[in-house]
Design a protein around this motif. Structure first.
Motif, PDB file in Angstrom:
ATOM      1  N   GLN A 126       0.820  -1.256   0.017  1.00 55.78           N
ATOM      2  CA  GLN A 126       0.112  -0.239   0.035  1.00 55.78           C
ATOM      3  C   GLN A 126       0.795   1.330  -0.141  1.00 55.78           C
ATOM      4  N   ILE A 127       2.044   1.143   0.778  1.00 49.80           N
ATOM      5  CA  ILE A 127       2.901   2.438   0.634  1.00 49.80           C
ATOM      6  C   ILE A 127       3.441   2.491  -0.702  1.00 49.80           C
ATOM      7  N   ASP A 128       3.867   1.538  -1.230  1.00 49.60           N
ATOM      8  CA  ASP A 128       4.373   1.402  -2.705  1.00 49.60           C
ATOM      9  C   ASP A 128       3.293   2.326  -3.648  1.00 49.60           C
ATOM     10  N   THR A 129       2.069   1.971  -3.342  1.00 48.72           N
ATOM     11  CA  THR A 129       0.916   2.487  -4.118  1.00 48.72           C
ATOM     12  C   THR A 129       0.661   3.947  -3.915  1.00 48.72           C
ATOM     13  N   VAL A 130       0.650   4.252  -2.855  1.00 52.89           N
ATOM     14  CA  VAL A 130       0.100   6.066  -2.726  1.00 52.89           C
ATOM     15  C   VAL A 130       0.823   6.837  -2.254  1.00 52.89           C
ATOM     16  N   MET A 131       2.465   6.563  -2.186  1.00 52.97           N
ATOM     17  CA  MET A 131       3.258   7.475  -1.542  1.00 52.97           C
ATOM     18  C   MET A 131       4.192   8.221  -2.693  1.00 52.97           C
ATOM     19  N   PRO A 132       4.540   7.631  -3.691  1.00 52.72           N
ATOM     20  CA  PRO A 132       5.417   7.938  -4.648  1.00 52.72           C
ATOM     21  C   PRO A 132       4.316   8.759  -5.542  1.00 52.72           C
ATOM     22  N   MET A 133       4.905   9.825  -6.410  1.00 56.51           N
ATOM     23  CA  MET A 133       4.394  10.499  -7.414  1.00 56.51           C
ATOM     24  C   MET A 133       4.841   9.373  -8.366  1.00 56.51           C
ATOM     25  N   ARG A 134       3.499   9.086  -9.023  1.00 58.59           N
ATOM     26  CA  ARG A 134       3.642   8.179 -10.096  1.00 58.59           C
ATOM     27  C   ARG A 134       3.747   8.695 -11.508  1.00 58.59           C
ATOM     28  N   GLN A 135       4.421   8.019 -12.489  1.00 54.80           N
ATOM     29  CA  GLN A 135       4.300   8.407 -13.862  1.00 54.80           C
ATOM     30  C   GLN A 135       3.538   7.496 -14.607  1.00 54.80           C
ATOM     31  N   VAL A 136       2.636   8.287 -15.412  1.00 57.62           N
ATOM     32  CA  VAL A 136       1.878   7.530 -16.118  1.00 57.62           C
ATOM     33  C   VAL A 136       1.549   8.252 -17.520  1.00 57.62           C
ATOM     34  N   SER A 137       0.769   7.703 -18.447  1.00 56.24           N
ATOM     35  CA  SER A 137       0.698   8.233 -19.657  1.00 56.24           C
ATOM     36  C   SER A 137      -0.786   8.764 -19.953  1.00 56.24           C
ATOM     37  N   SER A 138      -1.526   8.703 -19.079  1.00 58.25           N
ATOM     38  CA  SER A 138      -2.854   9.311 -18.866  1.00 58.25           C
ATOM     39  C   SER A 138      -3.388   9.283 -17.469  1.00 58.25           C
ATOM     40  N   THR A 139      -4.005  10.461 -17.286  1.00 61.50           N
ATOM     41  CA  THR A 139      -4.884  10.118 -15.902  1.00 61.50           C
ATOM     42  C   THR A 139      -5.727   9.020 -15.646  1.00 61.50           C
ATOM     43  N   ALA A 140      -6.513   8.151 -16.736  1.00 59.85           N
ATOM     44  CA  ALA A 140      -6.937   7.122 -16.746  1.00 59.85           C
ATOM     45  C   ALA A 140      -6.171   5.966 -16.477  1.00 59.85           C
ATOM     46  N   ALA A 141      -5.077   6.286 -16.339  1.00 57.99           N
ATOM     47  CA  ALA A 141      -4.265   5.064 -16.170  1.00 57.99           C
ATOM     48  C   ALA A 141      -4.261   4.673 -14.362  1.00 57.99           C
TER      49      ALA A 141
END
Length: 202
Positions: free
Chosen positions: A30-45
């Protein structure tokens, strides 16, 4: 297991059966999911967005913040160049062609910091002044760039800055316009050096 109120990070309760590896893995996942700023190709991802989450969109190179049910770009840098010269008319504010930007805000009270650059050319001297101004959604904003010259063929660069609060979410049009206060003399806003730059904060 119970979880924390903000990021839903699970932790063992006294009533849970001891299982260190499984419980630590659940916490770490859960920490890995929510804490970092994620890089995605679209907000829908982003499959499980949460309030206040930040992401980097690699498609448009913007950072987004989750607000309510929408993704909001935190800062946008926008620029428009004048597309043709404006021979400045008397008393009537007139659009400088091309020096217009339309933005769509996702939240109320977005802040637009506007910088206008004017390339003013006096081709015939006169007794009046020339003005460069900003209109937002059809309304002239307070403050103008003012130009005057004592001789013909005088070319003067000038700039003006505004901070605008866009009170409502939705589409807003910001444009540069010009006028002069006397029929005496001729002034031109040249396209070569006239532009509008907006830093939009949401």
């Amino acid at each position: 297991m119970p979880s924390t109120p903000n990021f839903a990070i699970p932790y063992p309760a006294l009533s849970d059966s001891p299982n260190g590896p499984s419980q630590m893995q659940a916490m770490a996942t859960q920490i890995d999911t929510v804490m970092p700023m994620r890089q995605v190709s679209s907000t829908a991802a982003v499959t499980s967005p949460y309030e206040g989450q930040f992401i980097y969109n690699s498609t448009d190179n913007l950072i987004y913040r989750r607000t309510g049910s929408v993704w909001v770009p935190t800062i946008q840098h926008l620029v428009a160049l004048a597309s043709s010269d404006l021979t400045i008319p008397v008393t009537t504010d007139t659009d400088i062609a091309g020096a217009t930007i339309t933005v769509t805000t996702q939240v109320a009270n977005a802040v637009a910091r506007v910088a206008a650059d004017y390339d003013w050319d006096c081709t015939v001297t006169g007794t009046g002044y020339c003005y460069g101004n900003l209109y937002v959604d059809g309304t002239r904003q307070a403050g103008e760039a003012i130009f005057v010259a004592q001789s013909a063929e005088t070319r003067i660069p000038g700039s003006k800055h505004w901070t605008i609060i866009l009170a409502t979410a939705g589409s807003h049009t910001l444009k540069l316009r010009g006028r002069k206060d006397s029929s005496s003399g001729t002034g031109i806003f040249r396209a070569a050096g006239t532009s509008i730059l907006i830093d939009l904060y949401q």
